[in-house]
Scaffold this motif. Structure first.
Motif, PDB file in Angstrom:
ATOM      1  N   VAL A 205       0.875  -1.173   0.000  1.00 34.69           N
ATOM      2  CA  VAL A 205       0.000   0.000   0.000  1.00 34.69           C
ATOM      3  C   VAL A 205       0.910   1.220   0.000  1.00 34.69           C
ATOM      4  O   VAL A 205       1.904   1.273   0.728  1.00 34.69           O
ATOM      5  CB  VAL A 205      -0.952   0.013   1.214  1.00 34.69           C
ATOM      6  N   GLY A 206       0.597   2.184  -0.862  1.00 35.69           N
ATOM      7  CA  GLY A 206       1.413   3.387  -0.972  1.00 35.69           C
ATOM      8  C   GLY A 206       0.664   4.619  -0.503  1.00 35.69           C
ATOM      9  O   GLY A 206      -0.562   4.703  -0.616  1.00 35.69           O
ATOM     10  N   LEU A 207       1.393   5.557   0.063  1.00 29.58           N
ATOM     11  CA  LEU A 207       0.847   6.844   0.471  1.00 29.58           C
ATOM     12  C   LEU A 207       1.578   7.937  -0.282  1.00 29.58           C
ATOM     13  O   LEU A 207       2.810   7.908  -0.377  1.00 29.58           O
ATOM     14  CB  LEU A 207       1.031   7.072   1.979  1.00 29.58           C
ATOM     15  N   ILE A 208       0.839   8.908  -0.825  1.00 26.86           N
ATOM     16  CA  ILE A 208       1.485  10.016  -1.516  1.00 26.86           C
ATOM     17  C   ILE A 208       0.591  11.234  -1.462  1.00 26.86           C
ATOM     18  O   ILE A 208      -0.643  11.127  -1.516  1.00 26.86           O
ATOM     19  CB  ILE A 208       1.826   9.657  -2.977  1.00 26.86           C
ATOM     20  N   GLY A 209       1.214  12.411  -1.325  1.00 22.36           N
ATOM     21  CA  GLY A 209       0.467  13.659  -1.294  1.00 22.36           C
ATOM     22  C   GLY A 209       1.135  14.674  -0.388  1.00 22.36           C
ATOM     23  O   GLY A 209       2.194  14.420   0.198  1.00 22.36           O
ATOM     24  N   MET A 210       0.504  15.820  -0.262  1.00 25.61           N
ATOM     25  CA  MET A 210       1.027  16.912   0.556  1.00 25.61           C
ATOM     26  C   MET A 210       0.098  17.162   1.724  1.00 25.61           C
ATOM     27  O   MET A 210      -1.117  17.362   1.554  1.00 25.61           O
ATOM     28  CB  MET A 210       1.147  18.180  -0.285  1.00 25.61           C
ATOM     29  N   ALA A 211       0.641  17.152   2.922  1.00 22.35           N
ATOM     30  CA  ALA A 211      -0.133  17.457   4.128  1.00 22.35           C
ATOM     31  C   ALA A 211       0.245  18.850   4.601  1.00 22.35           C
ATOM     32  O   ALA A 211       1.420  19.139   4.821  1.00 22.35           O
ATOM     33  CB  ALA A 211       0.150  16.428   5.219  1.00 22.35           C
ATOM     34  N   GLY A 212      -0.747  19.700   4.736  1.00 23.39           N
ATOM     35  CA  GLY A 212      -0.483  21.058   5.179  1.00 23.39           C
ATOM     36  C   GLY A 212      -1.697  21.938   4.984  1.00 23.39           C
ATOM     37  O   GLY A 212      -2.604  21.608   4.208  1.00 23.39           O
ATOM     38  N   SER A 213      -1.713  23.064   5.657  1.00 18.93           N
ATOM     39  CA  SER A 213      -2.880  23.944   5.621  1.00 18.93           C
ATOM     40  C   SER A 213      -3.122  24.534   4.246  1.00 18.93           C
ATOM     41  O   SER A 213      -4.255  24.882   3.897  1.00 18.93           O
ATOM     42  CB  SER A 213      -2.707  25.067   6.645  1.00 18.93           C
ATOM     43  N   THR A 214      -2.075  24.661   3.418  1.00 17.52           N
ATOM     44  CA  THR A 214      -2.229  25.250   2.092  1.00 17.52           C
ATOM     45  C   THR A 214      -2.276  24.213   0.978  1.00 17.52           C
ATOM     46  O   THR A 214      -2.350  24.567  -0.191  1.00 17.52           O
ATOM     47  CB  THR A 214      -1.074  26.232   1.812  1.00 17.52           C
ATOM     48  N   SER A 215      -2.231  22.935   1.343  1.00 13.82           N
ATOM     49  CA  SER A 215      -2.190  21.888   0.329  1.00 13.82           C
ATOM     50  C   SER A 215      -3.544  21.692  -0.351  1.00 13.82           C
ATOM     51  O   SER A 215      -4.591  21.714   0.301  1.00 13.82           O
ATOM     52  CB  SER A 215      -1.754  20.562   0.963  1.00 13.82           C
ATOM     53  N   THR A 216      -3.482  21.502  -1.663  1.00 16.38           N
ATOM     54  CA  THR A 216      -4.683  21.144  -2.428  1.00 16.38           C
ATOM     55  C   THR A 216      -4.613  19.704  -2.911  1.00 16.38           C
ATOM     56  O   THR A 216      -5.493  19.248  -3.630  1.00 16.38           O
ATOM     57  CB  THR A 216      -4.842  22.078  -3.641  1.00 16.38           C
ATOM     58  N   ASP A 217      -3.555  18.989  -2.535  1.00  7.77           N
ATOM     59  CA  ASP A 217      -3.370  17.589  -2.917  1.00  7.77           C
ATOM     60  C   ASP A 217      -3.177  16.745  -1.665  1.00  7.77           C
ATOM     61  O   ASP A 217      -2.053  16.405  -1.300  1.00  7.77           O
ATOM     62  CB  ASP A 217      -2.165  17.423  -3.850  1.00  7.77           C
ATOM     63  N   PRO A 218      -4.244  16.401  -0.969  1.00  3.44           N
ATOM     64  CA  PRO A 218      -4.112  15.653   0.285  1.00  3.44           C
ATOM     65  C   PRO A 218      -3.508  14.272   0.065  1.00  3.44           C
ATOM     66  O   PRO A 218      -3.520  13.738  -1.051  1.00  3.44           O
ATOM     67  CB  PRO A 218      -5.559  15.553   0.787  1.00  3.44           C
ATOM     68  N   VAL A 219      -2.979  13.711   1.122  1.00  5.16           N
ATOM     69  CA  VAL A 219      -2.349  12.388   1.060  1.00  5.16           C
ATOM     70  C   VAL A 219      -3.409  11.325   0.773  1.00  5.16           C
ATOM     71  O   VAL A 219      -4.441  11.248   1.447  1.00  5.16           O
ATOM     72  CB  VAL A 219      -1.632  12.068   2.383  1.00  5.16           C
ATOM     73  N   THR A 220      -3.169  10.504  -0.235  1.00  7.37           N
ATOM     74  CA  THR A 220      -4.081   9.428  -0.606  1.00  7.37           C
ATOM     75  C   THR A 220      -3.334   8.103  -0.608  1.00  7.37           C
ATOM     76  O   THR A 220      -2.100   8.058  -0.613  1.00  7.37           O
ATOM     77  CB  THR A 220      -4.690   9.658  -2.004  1.00  7.37           C
ATOM     78  N   SER A 221      -4.087   7.016  -0.601  1.00  3.75           N
ATOM     79  CA  SER A 221      -3.485   5.686  -0.580  1.00  3.75           C
ATOM     80  C   SER A 221      -3.815   4.933  -1.861  1.00  3.75           C
ATOM     81  O   SER A 221      -4.817   5.212  -2.527  1.00  3.75           O
ATOM     82  CB  SER A 221      -3.991   4.882   0.628  1.00  3.75           C
ATOM     83  N   SER A 222      -2.956   3.978  -2.212  1.00  8.61           N
ATOM     84  CA  SER A 222      -3.196   3.122  -3.368  1.00  8.61           C
ATOM     85  C   SER A 222      -2.582   1.756  -3.099  1.00  8.61           C
ATOM     86  O   SER A 222      -1.620   1.633  -2.337  1.00  8.61           O
ATOM     87  CB  SER A 222      -2.581   3.730  -4.635  1.00  8.61           C
ATOM     88  N   TRP A 223      -3.141   0.724  -3.728  1.00 11.29           N
ATOM     89  CA  TRP A 223      -2.655  -0.648  -3.568  1.00 11.29           C
ATOM     90  C   TRP A 223      -2.057  -1.116  -4.883  1.00 11.29           C
ATOM     91  O   TRP A 223      -2.682  -1.001  -5.934  1.00 11.29           O
ATOM     92  CB  TRP A 223      -3.790  -1.579  -3.157  1.00 11.29           C
ATOM     93  N   LYS A 224      -0.836  -1.653  -4.819  1.00 12.26           N
ATOM     94  CA  LYS A 224      -0.160  -2.089  -6.037  1.00 12.26           C
ATOM     95  C   LYS A 224       0.719  -3.310  -5.767  1.00 12.26           C
ATOM     96  O   LYS A 224       0.973  -3.670  -4.612  1.00 12.26           O
ATOM     97  CB  LYS A 224       0.700  -0.953  -6.609  1.00 12.26           C
ATOM     98  N   THR A 225       1.187  -3.900  -6.846  1.00 10.68           N
ATOM     99  CA  THR A 225       2.157  -5.001  -6.777  1.00 10.68           C
ATOM    100  C   THR A 225       3.385  -4.600  -7.572  1.00 10.68           C
ATOM    101  O   THR A 225       3.284  -4.236  -8.747  1.00 10.68           O
ATOM    102  CB  THR A 225       1.568  -6.300  -7.331  1.00 10.68           C
ATOM    103  N   TRP A 226       4.538  -4.663  -6.925  1.00  9.28           N
ATOM    104  CA  TRP A 226       5.812  -4.250  -7.529  1.00  9.28           C
ATOM    105  C   TRP A 226       6.658  -5.503  -7.690  1.00  9.28           C
ATOM    106  O   TRP A 226       7.006  -6.167  -6.713  1.00  9.28           O
ATOM    107  CB  TRP A 226       6.511  -3.268  -6.606  1.00  9.28           C
ATOM    108  N   THR A 227       6.988  -5.849  -8.919  1.00 15.83           N
ATOM    109  CA  THR A 227       7.740  -7.069  -9.206  1.00 15.83           C
ATOM    110  C   THR A 227       9.172  -6.730  -9.596  1.00 15.83           C
ATOM    111  O   THR A 227       9.407  -5.948 -10.528  1.00 15.83           O
ATOM    112  CB  THR A 227       7.070  -7.887 -10.323  1.00 15.83           C
ATOM    113  N   PHE A 228      10.122  -7.327  -8.887  1.00 19.38           N
ATOM    114  CA  PHE A 228      11.540  -7.055  -9.094  1.00 19.38           C
ATOM    115  C   PHE A 228      12.248  -8.263  -9.702  1.00 19.38           C
ATOM    116  O   PHE A 228      12.090  -9.386  -9.227  1.00 19.38           O
ATOM    117  CB  PHE A 228      12.222  -6.717  -7.771  1.00 19.38           C
TER     118      PHE A 228
END
Length: 275
Positions: free
Chosen positions: A203-226
């Motif tokens: 599960v991945g988390l990405i985004g900006m947390a802050g009072s001025t942020s317009t892109d809140p932190v969201t989650s996604s589920w993925k499979t990464w194959t190496f």
């Protein structure tokens, strides 16, 4: 688990899909709350990140993997095993803050893939100097040379700006940029004396947390194959691919505020991941 427990693990089992998370310092309980997904701009940004980076990696790797596939021992499907914790602390060494020096075994390959996914999903990839260091540390020499320019183009100044970051990958004052990969499990798809193919479900988390942020932190589920190769006394990445899911049904957790997310990111450390 107490810190003393980390010294009493036995050796890894020889096959399997499960992994044990071992805290590097004091563990913190609880799972992150599911962020609010209502911002359409945030969804577009996250999708853009994934598409851009996967496309860059796929382009750099195309045509380079046929020999690796021929040399590995293929199986029809990953072997299943019991879900109990298997073993030992994966490594006792770190390079640039990343666990290194994994065992030349199936379990060592799975532990390496998990920890490399964490490093490659971190905020360090958004800074040129730390990104180059990670490429040299985690990839084979050939792959690092092949990928560096492509990755620099992917993490361009314009791309960083879409994430709310400056040219050096830094967030605005008073904001916290979040980029984390949390492995849920691994499976060994292929293994031979010097090569391994390991899939990491995360599960991945990405985004900006802050009072001025317009892109809140969201989650996604993925499979990464190496696709890993044993090189210079450790497992190194030859190439990798990602795909969406499998994603569980979202729960009804109340989304945290940006201040709560920022505080959690500052207070809650990560783990060293082991098979």
């Amino acid at each position: 688990m107490s810190p003393g427990d980390e010294q009493n693990y036995s050796d890894y089992a020889e096959t399997g899909q499960t992994r044990t998370r071992l805290p590097e310092t004091d563990p913190y309980g609880g799972a992150p709350r599911r962020p609010n997904r209502s911002s359409s701009r945030s969804l577009v940004t996250v999708v853009g990140v994934v598409v851009l980076l996967i496309a860059a990696i796929a382009f750099a790797n195309r045509g380079d993997n046929s020999s690796a596939s021929d040399e590995t021992t293929k199986t029809d499907k990953p072997a299943s095993s019991v879900t109990s914790a298997s073993g030992t602390r994966p490594v006792d060494t770190k390079s640039a803050g990343v666990p290194t020096g994994f065992a030349h075994t199936e379990q060592g390959a799975q532990s390496a893939a998990s920890n490399y996914a964490v490093a490659l999903g971190s905020t360090g990839m958004f800074n040129k100097d730390s990104r180059h260091l990670l490429l040299q540390l985690l990839y084979t020499a050939e792959a690092a040379v092949r990928l560096q320019d492509t990755m620099d183009q992917a993490y361009s100044v314009d791309f960083l700006a879409t994430m709310g970051l400056d040219a050096s990958g830094n967030p605005p004052k008073g904001n916290t940029f979040v980029s984390r990969v949390i492995p849920v499990g691994t499976t060994l798809q292929q293994y031979s004396a010097d090569r391994a193919k390991v899939a990491v479900w995360y599960v991945g988390l990405i985004g900006m947390a802050g009072s001025t942020s317009t892109d809140p932190v969201t989650s996604s589920w993925k499979t990464w194959t190496f696709d890993l190769r044993w090189s210079d006394g450790d497992w190194k990445i030859d190439s990798e691919t990602q795909q969406d899911g499998p994603a569980p049904v979202p729960g009804d957790d109340k989304a945290a505020t940006s201040d709560e997310i920022s505080k959690a990111i500052e207070e809650y450390g990560g783990f060293t991941y082991a098979r």
